[in-house]
Design a protein around this motif. Structure first.
Motif, mmCIF file in Angstrom:
data_model
loop_
_atom_site.group_PDB
_atom_site.id
_atom_site.type_symbol
_atom_site.label_atom_id
_atom_site.label_comp_id
_atom_site.label_asym_id
_atom_site.label_seq_id
_atom_site.Cartn_x
_atom_site.Cartn_y
_atom_site.Cartn_z
ATOM 1 N N GLU A 45 -12.647 1.388 -3.830
ATOM 2 C CA GLU A 45 -12.091 0.186 -3.208
ATOM 3 C C GLU A 45 -10.819 -0.267 -3.924
ATOM 4 N N LEU A 46 -10.743 0.048 -5.213
ATOM 5 C CA LEU A 46 -9.549 -0.288 -5.993
ATOM 6 C C LEU A 46 -8.470 0.790 -5.879
ATOM 7 N N LYS A 47 -8.690 1.763 -4.978
ATOM 8 C CA LYS A 47 -7.734 2.837 -4.688
ATOM 9 C C LYS A 47 -7.424 3.694 -5.918
ATOM 10 N N ILE A 48 -8.507 4.044 -6.626
ATOM 11 C CA ILE A 48 -8.339 4.904 -7.787
ATOM 12 C C ILE A 48 -7.821 6.274 -7.370
ATOM 13 N N ASP A 49 -8.112 6.684 -6.114
ATOM 14 C CA ASP A 49 -7.646 7.984 -5.630
ATOM 15 C C ASP A 49 -6.119 8.045 -5.562
ATOM 16 N N GLU A 50 -5.497 6.942 -5.194
ATOM 17 C CA GLU A 50 -4.030 6.922 -5.126
ATOM 18 C C GLU A 50 -3.419 7.030 -6.519
ATOM 19 N N LEU A 109 -16.624 11.149 -9.515
ATOM 20 C CA LEU A 109 -16.499 10.313 -8.317
ATOM 21 C C LEU A 109 -17.000 11.035 -7.071
ATOM 22 N N LEU A 110 -16.989 12.367 -7.081
ATOM 23 C CA LEU A 110 -17.396 13.141 -5.911
ATOM 24 C C LEU A 110 -18.759 13.803 -6.077
ATOM 25 N N THR A 111 -19.510 13.385 -7.089
ATOM 26 C CA THR A 111 -20.839 13.950 -7.334
ATOM 27 C C THR A 111 -21.924 12.958 -6.920
ATOM 28 N N PRO A 112 -22.826 13.324 -6.000
ATOM 29 C CA PRO A 112 -23.907 12.425 -5.570
ATOM 30 C C PRO A 112 -25.062 12.427 -6.576
ATOM 31 N N ASP A 113 -24.901 11.679 -7.669
ATOM 32 C CA ASP A 113 -25.858 11.764 -8.773
ATOM 33 C C ASP A 113 -26.630 10.463 -9.026
ATOM 34 N N ASP A 114 -26.610 9.543 -8.062
ATOM 35 C CA ASP A 114 -27.343 8.291 -8.231
ATOM 36 C C ASP A 114 -28.635 8.379 -7.426
ATOM 37 N N ASN A 115 -29.764 8.531 -8.121
ATOM 38 C CA ASN A 115 -31.058 8.710 -7.450
ATOM 39 C C ASN A 115 -31.559 7.451 -6.768
ATOM 40 N N ARG A 116 -30.883 6.341 -6.995
ATOM 41 C CA ARG A 116 -31.328 5.069 -6.407
ATOM 42 C C ARG A 116 -30.870 4.896 -4.971
ATOM 43 N N VAL A 117 -29.946 5.745 -4.505
ATOM 44 C CA VAL A 117 -29.446 5.599 -3.143
ATOM 45 C C VAL A 117 -29.916 6.773 -2.288
ATOM 46 N N VAL A 118 -30.167 6.502 -1.016
ATOM 47 C CA VAL A 118 -30.647 7.540 -0.099
ATOM 48 C C VAL A 118 -29.497 8.420 0.369
ATOM 49 N N ALA A 119 -28.386 7.793 0.736
ATOM 50 C CA ALA A 119 -27.233 8.538 1.247
ATOM 51 C C ALA A 119 -25.988 8.161 0.457
ATOM 52 N N SER A 120 -25.429 9.141 -0.243
ATOM 53 C CA SER A 120 -24.236 8.889 -1.038
ATOM 54 C C SER A 120 -22.992 8.910 -0.149
ATOM 55 N N GLN A 121 -21.964 8.172 -0.568
ATOM 56 C CA GLN A 121 -20.697 8.115 0.160
ATOM 57 C C GLN A 121 -19.672 9.116 -0.374
ATOM 58 N N VAL A 122 -20.075 9.937 -1.341
ATOM 59 C CA VAL A 122 -19.083 10.769 -2.023
ATOM 60 C C VAL A 122 -18.427 11.796 -1.103
ATOM 61 N N TYR A 123 -19.124 12.235 -0.057
ATOM 62 C CA TYR A 123 -18.520 13.219 0.842
ATOM 63 C C TYR A 123 -17.367 12.590 1.628
ATOM 64 N N GLY A 124 -17.516 11.319 1.949
ATOM 65 C CA GLY A 124 -16.419 10.598 2.574
ATOM 66 C C GLY A 124 -15.253 10.434 1.612
ATOM 67 N N ALA A 134 -14.467 12.550 -0.699
ATOM 68 C CA ALA A 134 -13.810 13.861 -0.795
ATOM 69 C C ALA A 134 -12.818 14.038 0.353
ATOM 70 N N ARG A 135 -13.226 13.650 1.557
ATOM 71 C CA ARG A 135 -12.315 13.753 2.702
ATOM 72 C C ARG A 135 -11.084 12.871 2.500
ATOM 73 N N ARG A 136 -11.321 11.712 1.895
ATOM 74 C CA ARG A 136 -10.201 10.814 1.615
ATOM 75 C C ARG A 136 -9.269 11.422 0.575
ATOM 76 N N PHE A 137 -9.833 12.076 -0.430
ATOM 77 C CA PHE A 137 -9.027 12.748 -1.448
ATOM 78 C C PHE A 137 -8.121 13.797 -0.799
ATOM 79 N N VAL A 138 -8.694 14.560 0.136
ATOM 80 C CA VAL A 138 -7.924 15.609 0.798
ATOM 81 C C VAL A 138 -6.833 14.996 1.672
ATOM 82 N N LYS A 139 -7.181 13.945 2.373
ATOM 83 C CA LYS A 139 -6.243 13.320 3.312
ATOM 84 C C LYS A 139 -4.970 12.841 2.621
#
Length: 433
Positions: free
Chosen positions: A172-177, A201-216, A218-223
């Motif tokens: 959210e703080l645009k660390i990717d930019e 940032l792109l590793t789904p390693d938090d067992n507390r969440v059901v669905a990680s957002q990291v794949y999204g 990754a797409r943002r990183f590529v874009k």
């Protein structure tokens, strides 16, 4: 103490003895001294925090140069103390308000310290103390300082490890930019922690969440161009200090077929194959393993499979296996790529056998009978080599592959399923036994 009529020393000794008998680990962050005693004040971590608290309370316009120097020295000392493995110092600092204090001081003085521990307690404290915002502000404001960038991305990696909320906060703080901005510089190799931050940032390693957002993410990183910038960073080959780190980061970005194809279109396959050739010539096992692992990820795309084969990839991989015939960690990575290349592709399976993949499997399994992952990867590769190629079955069976696979199945629990599948696809009736 009042109920049992104990003095502080007796109460402390009794508590330590009781907890020890109960099997409680007292090594991580427990200050085993009586509150108020000199031993508590003499604890170097507590001493650093107390003095930093005193200096932090001085108004910015009144603090002297000597006091600023002292504060910087205390930061360095605290970092050193918390870096001592097994000391429990980092846990002591966290439990005594260290994260909040460091965030407060950094927000006022634009300093960064990278002793934050990657555990839920300290990272949550970092988040609630507005750590991500403070850190992002420092990184953007000090983007010309390689030391600060390296230290800062170290904190990003440590804080985001196992914490989906902090990953989201940084995005959210645009660390990717900011990452892209740093990658596009000529001297990015001096900011090694940048690649760790990408991977985390792109590793789904938090067992507390059901669905990680990291794949999204990754797409943002590529874009925005991060994948392309990572490919460019590999072009320096073995002379680049960031080759291994950048390869691992790029593998984390390559999460789907579209991204894998885009990396190849940017020249990724050519670059990686060249790095593999160079690692063979120079005997660099680390580069060989890492680049093979990345190529295996890219080979999941059918179009990339064709490109790898057309560029002589199969033969180059077998040549690499010959160069590192004494290193099972490299051989198993080569087998992993051949497995992917041969999946649902009889032509590629035939090409692999012609290049020497069958001989590779037999020789490696015989030479390294205790290397579990190599044995498993061999079985997986053999299955793909024979499932659609009857002629390959005949060839491998005539060379004694059945006995070798059965031995792996018997000796290694992790090989049982892969070995059973390989025996079945070799056309053997008693593959379950």
């Amino acid at each position: 103490m009042e109920d049992l009529g104990m003095d502080p020393v007796e109460a402390l000794q009794d508590a330590i003895q009781t907890l020890t008998l109960q099997g409680v680990d007292l090594s991580g962050g427990i200050v085993t001294c009586v509150p108020g005693e000199s031993s508590a004040k003499d604890n170097p971590v507590i001493h650093c925090l107390e003095r930093l608290n005193e200096l932090e309370s001085i108004p910015k316009d009144r603090i002297s140069g000597d006091e600023m120097d002292e504060m910087a020295g205390l930061f360095d000392k605290l970092t050193e103390l918390c870096s001592v493995e097994g000391s429990g110092n980092a846990a002591i600092a966290v439990k005594n308000g260290g994260v909040e204090l460091v965030c407060s001081i950094c927000s006022k003085n634009r300093w960064i310290q990278d002793w934050i521990q990657a555990d839920v307690q300290s990272t949550e404290t970092f988040r609630s103390s507005d750590g991500p915002t403070i850190l992002a502000g420092i990184l953007k404001g000090e983007s010309e300082s390689l030391d600060i960038l390296d230290c800062g991305f170290n904190v990003v990696a440590a804080a985001a490890t196992g914490n989906e909320i902090l990953k989201e906060s940084f995005m959210e703080l645009k660390i990717d930019e900011l990452i892209l901005q740093v990658l596009n510089r000529q001297n990015t190799g001096n900011v090694q922690s940048l690649y760790d931050a990408i991977r985390v940032l792109l590793t789904p390693d938090d067992n507390r969440v059901v669905a990680s957002q990291v794949y999204g993410y990754a797409r943002r990183f590529v874009k925005i161009g991060i994948a392309g910038a990572l490919v460019d960073s590999l072009c320096g080959g073995l002379a680049s200090p960031s080759l291994v780190s950048a390869s691992i980061a790029l593998k984390a970005v390559a999460v789907n077929d579209e991204i894998c194809k885009s990396i190849a279109e940017r020249g990724g396959v050519d670059t990686i194959l060249k790095c593999i050739d160079d690692s063979s010539e120079q005997g660099n096992k680390t580069v060989a393993r890492t680049c093979c692992s990345l190529l295996s990820k890219l080979a999941a795309s059918d179009s990339n499979k064709s490109a790898i084969i057309e560029k002589g990839g199969m033969e180059r991989l077998i040549q690499l296996s010959g160069r590192f015939s004494d290193d099972p960690s490299v051989l198993q990575e080569v087998m992993s790529i051949i497995t992917v290349l041969s999946l649902r592709s009889p032509n590629n399976a035939a090409r692999a056998i012609e290049a020497g993949a069958g001989d590779l499997a037999i020789q490696a399994m015989l030479k390294f009978p205790s290397a579990q992952q190599l044995q498993r990867n061999s079985c997986l590769m053999i299955r793909n080599l024979v499932v659609r190629n009857p002629e390959n079955r005949t060839l491998l069976l005539s060379q004694g592959i059945e006995k070798i696979i059965r031995r792996a199945k018997e000796n290694h629990e992790t090989c049982k399923d892969a070995a059973t599948d390989a025996l079945r696809d070799l056309g053997l009736d008693n593959y379950c036994s």
